[in-house]
Design a protein around this motif. Structure first.
Motif, PDB file in Angstrom:
ATOM      1  N   ALA A  32       0.834  -1.208   0.000  1.00 48.53           N
ATOM      2  CA  ALA A  32       0.000   0.000   0.000  1.00 48.53           C
ATOM      3  C   ALA A  32       0.862   1.250   0.000  1.00 48.53           C
ATOM      4  O   ALA A  32       0.591   2.221  -0.725  1.00 48.53           O
ATOM      5  CB  ALA A  32      -0.931  -0.015   1.204  1.00 48.53           C
ATOM      6  N   ARG A  88       1.000   4.194  -2.906  1.00 49.02           N
ATOM      7  CA  ARG A  88       0.729   5.601  -2.579  1.00 49.02           C
ATOM      8  C   ARG A  88       1.924   6.474  -2.949  1.00 49.02           C
ATOM      9  O   ARG A  88       1.759   7.585  -3.465  1.00 49.02           O
ATOM     10  CB  ARG A  88       0.400   5.734  -1.089  1.00 49.02           C
ATOM     11  CG  ARG A  88      -0.172   7.097  -0.725  1.00 49.02           C
ATOM     12  CD  ARG A  88      -0.781   7.115   0.657  1.00 49.02           C
ATOM     13  NE  ARG A  88      -1.994   6.306   0.739  1.00 49.02           N
ATOM     14  CZ  ARG A  88      -3.170   6.697   0.278  1.00 49.02           C
ATOM     15  NH1 ARG A  88      -3.300   7.869  -0.334  1.00 49.02           N
ATOM     16  NH2 ARG A  88      -4.221   5.919   0.406  1.00 49.02           N
ATOM     17  N   GLY A 117      -3.080   6.456  -5.539  1.00 52.44           N
ATOM     18  CA  GLY A 117      -3.866   6.608  -4.327  1.00 52.44           C
ATOM     19  C   GLY A 117      -5.058   5.677  -4.239  1.00 52.44           C
ATOM     20  O   GLY A 117      -5.351   5.120  -3.181  1.00 52.44           O
ATOM     21  N   ALA A 118      -5.782   5.478  -5.350  1.00 58.39           N
ATOM     22  CA  ALA A 118      -6.980   4.636  -5.332  1.00 58.39           C
ATOM     23  C   ALA A 118      -6.627   3.180  -5.039  1.00 58.39           C
ATOM     24  O   ALA A 118      -7.289   2.515  -4.237  1.00 58.39           O
ATOM     25  CB  ALA A 118      -7.711   4.743  -6.661  1.00 58.39           C
ATOM     26  N   GLN A 135      -5.533   2.831  -1.435  1.00 56.32           N
ATOM     27  CA  GLN A 135      -6.683   2.872  -0.532  1.00 56.32           C
ATOM     28  C   GLN A 135      -7.369   1.509  -0.443  1.00 56.32           C
ATOM     29  O   GLN A 135      -7.839   1.107   0.627  1.00 56.32           O
ATOM     30  CB  GLN A 135      -7.674   3.935  -1.002  1.00 56.32           C
ATOM     31  CG  GLN A 135      -8.820   4.189  -0.040  1.00 56.32           C
ATOM     32  CD  GLN A 135      -9.694   5.343  -0.493  1.00 56.32           C
ATOM     33  OE1 GLN A 135      -9.398   6.013  -1.486  1.00 56.32           O
ATOM     34  NE2 GLN A 135     -10.770   5.579   0.226  1.00 56.32           N
ATOM     35  N   GLU A 142      -5.212  -0.618   1.842  1.00 55.40           N
ATOM     36  CA  GLU A 142      -5.328  -0.147   3.219  1.00 55.40           C
ATOM     37  C   GLU A 142      -6.657  -0.569   3.829  1.00 55.40           C
ATOM     38  O   GLU A 142      -6.739  -0.911   5.016  1.00 55.40           O
ATOM     39  CB  GLU A 142      -5.168   1.375   3.262  1.00 55.40           C
ATOM     40  CG  GLU A 142      -3.749   1.828   2.955  1.00 55.40           C
ATOM     41  CD  GLU A 142      -3.656   3.302   2.584  1.00 55.40           C
ATOM     42  OE1 GLU A 142      -2.524   3.809   2.452  1.00 55.40           O
ATOM     43  OE2 GLU A 142      -4.715   3.946   2.408  1.00 55.40           O
ATOM     44  N   GLY A 143      -7.719  -0.562   3.011  1.00 57.30           N
ATOM     45  CA  GLY A 143      -9.008  -1.036   3.485  1.00 57.30           C
ATOM     46  C   GLY A 143      -8.969  -2.518   3.819  1.00 57.30           C
ATOM     47  O   GLY A 143      -9.548  -2.959   4.823  1.00 57.30           O
ATOM     48  N   GLU A 174      -9.950   6.406  -8.735  1.00 55.68           N
ATOM     49  CA  GLU A 174     -10.869   5.315  -8.425  1.00 55.68           C
ATOM     50  C   GLU A 174     -12.060   5.282  -9.381  1.00 55.68           C
ATOM     51  O   GLU A 174     -12.494   4.216  -9.809  1.00 55.68           O
ATOM     52  CB  GLU A 174     -11.358   5.453  -6.988  1.00 55.68           C
ATOM     53  CG  GLU A 174     -12.190   4.286  -6.506  1.00 55.68           C
ATOM     54  CD  GLU A 174     -12.507   4.386  -5.029  1.00 55.68           C
ATOM     55  OE1 GLU A 174     -13.184   3.486  -4.512  1.00 55.68           O
ATOM     56  OE2 GLU A 174     -12.075   5.365  -4.390  1.00 55.68           O
TER      57      GLU A 174
END
Length: 328
Positions: free
Chosen positions: A89, A93, A98-99, A102, A105-106, A148
């Protein structure tokens, strides 16, 4: 040794639980890197330990799967696995993704939330120490862009086999509205949509950061039946696709060891030379990106073939010379 065998049985159970259709004995042997007889013994151990194993008839063979998943105890990730997820992740980043960062990270948060508090507390000190001890080196180069919403639109069109419409802007050209049959996405130094022209069926690539107003369209758009994204990506040295050619590059003795450690191309082979050098051979397209890479080898790399690669390298050198002369 007993611990190693137990770990392999648990790993096989995880793979059986992760497969919706189940695994055959041959697939178990291949995934666990053991012989068929060993795979049979491991399967029998899983059957004894996990009563929820199902046998599925799939003529001319059989499959086994574990429906309902495994318990949190059996599925608890290790500190190393959590570290690699966190680093992946971070790397995305840092690269401007970024998408995609994310999403990972989720997943990391969901895994931690599903873990027992005692397991999480026991892992936390090791994980924190490893995170401090390792980092991602950010390399110079273009930052890929894939927000995203754009990825969601592409993935939706791929799954629904619908046409994908978008406006594409090439440098120095007027933006043009396109409608294609999406085949997939290639992620790299720049991210590309791979799609088939709806009339000719020709496979093309489009940089995601040059696409706008992206949306699925009405109708059906199916990629060519014989198209394979993995095979398509492996044809080229990088992203750009052109004529596939036999490449031979001689690396001087001083760089031979480093060259053998490089993954030049899936079709690569090495020929040791009497002076300690090595000749790297492979079949690929994308001569321009290969030429760019060869600049990093300086005098250690000599192009033996194809002639077109030599021509491209000479053109790139001439362009660099013009830029230098203009700056004087």
């Amino acid at each position: 040794m007993r611990h190693d065998k137990a770990a392999m049985v648990i790993e096989l159970a995880r793979r059986m639980a992760a497969s919706a259709e189940g695994l055959t004995l041959d697939e178990m042997a291949a995934e666990m890197r053991v012989g068929r007889r060993t795979a049979e013994r491991m399967r029998d151990a899983v059957l004894m330990l996990f009563p929820t194993v199902e046998e599925v008839s799939d003529p001319p063979t059989k499959r086994w799967r574990i429906r309902g998943g495994l318990s949190a105890f059996e599925q608890a990730p290790t500190a190393t696995e959590m570290l690699e997820l966190s680093k992946a992740a971070q790397g995305l980043r840092a690269a401007g993704e970024g998408a995609r960062a994310q999403a990972l990270e989720g997943l990391e948060r969901k895994l931690k939330a599903a873990m027992r508090s005692t397991t999480l507390n026991r892992m936390a000190p090791d994980l924190e120490a490893l995170v401090r001890a390792e980092t991602i080196a950010v390399q110079a180069g273009p930052r890929p862009s894939a927000d995203e919403g754009l990825l969601t639109a592409i993935r939706g069109a791929v799954l629904a086999q619908q046409p994908l419409g978008f406006t594409y802007a090439r440098p120095g050209a007027e933006p043009r509205r396109r409608s294609v049959a999406p085949c997939g996405v290639m992620f790299g130094r720049a991210n590309y949509l791979v799609a088939a022209d709806r009339e000719s069926g020709r496979i093309q690539t489009f940089r995601l950061d040059r696409m706008s107003h992206v949306a699925a369209q009405e109708g059906v758009a199916i990629p060519p039946a014989d198209f394979d994204l993995g095979a398509f990506a492996s044809q080229s040295f990088g992203i750009y696709q052109d004529e596939i050619e036999d490449v031979a590059i001689r690396i001087a003795p001083g760089g031979a060891d480093e060259a053998r450690g490089w993954r030049w191309h899936p079709t690569q082979s090495f020929e040791d030379q009497p002076d300690g050098g090595v000749i790297v051979r492979f079949r690929a397209s994308g001569m321009r990106e290969l030429a760019w890479h060869l600049f990093t080898w300086g005098e250690q790399a000599v192009i033996l073939q194809p002639q077109r690669l030599k021509t491209v390298m000479a053109d790139e050198l001439a362009a660099a010379r013009r830029a230098l002369d203009a700056a004087v």
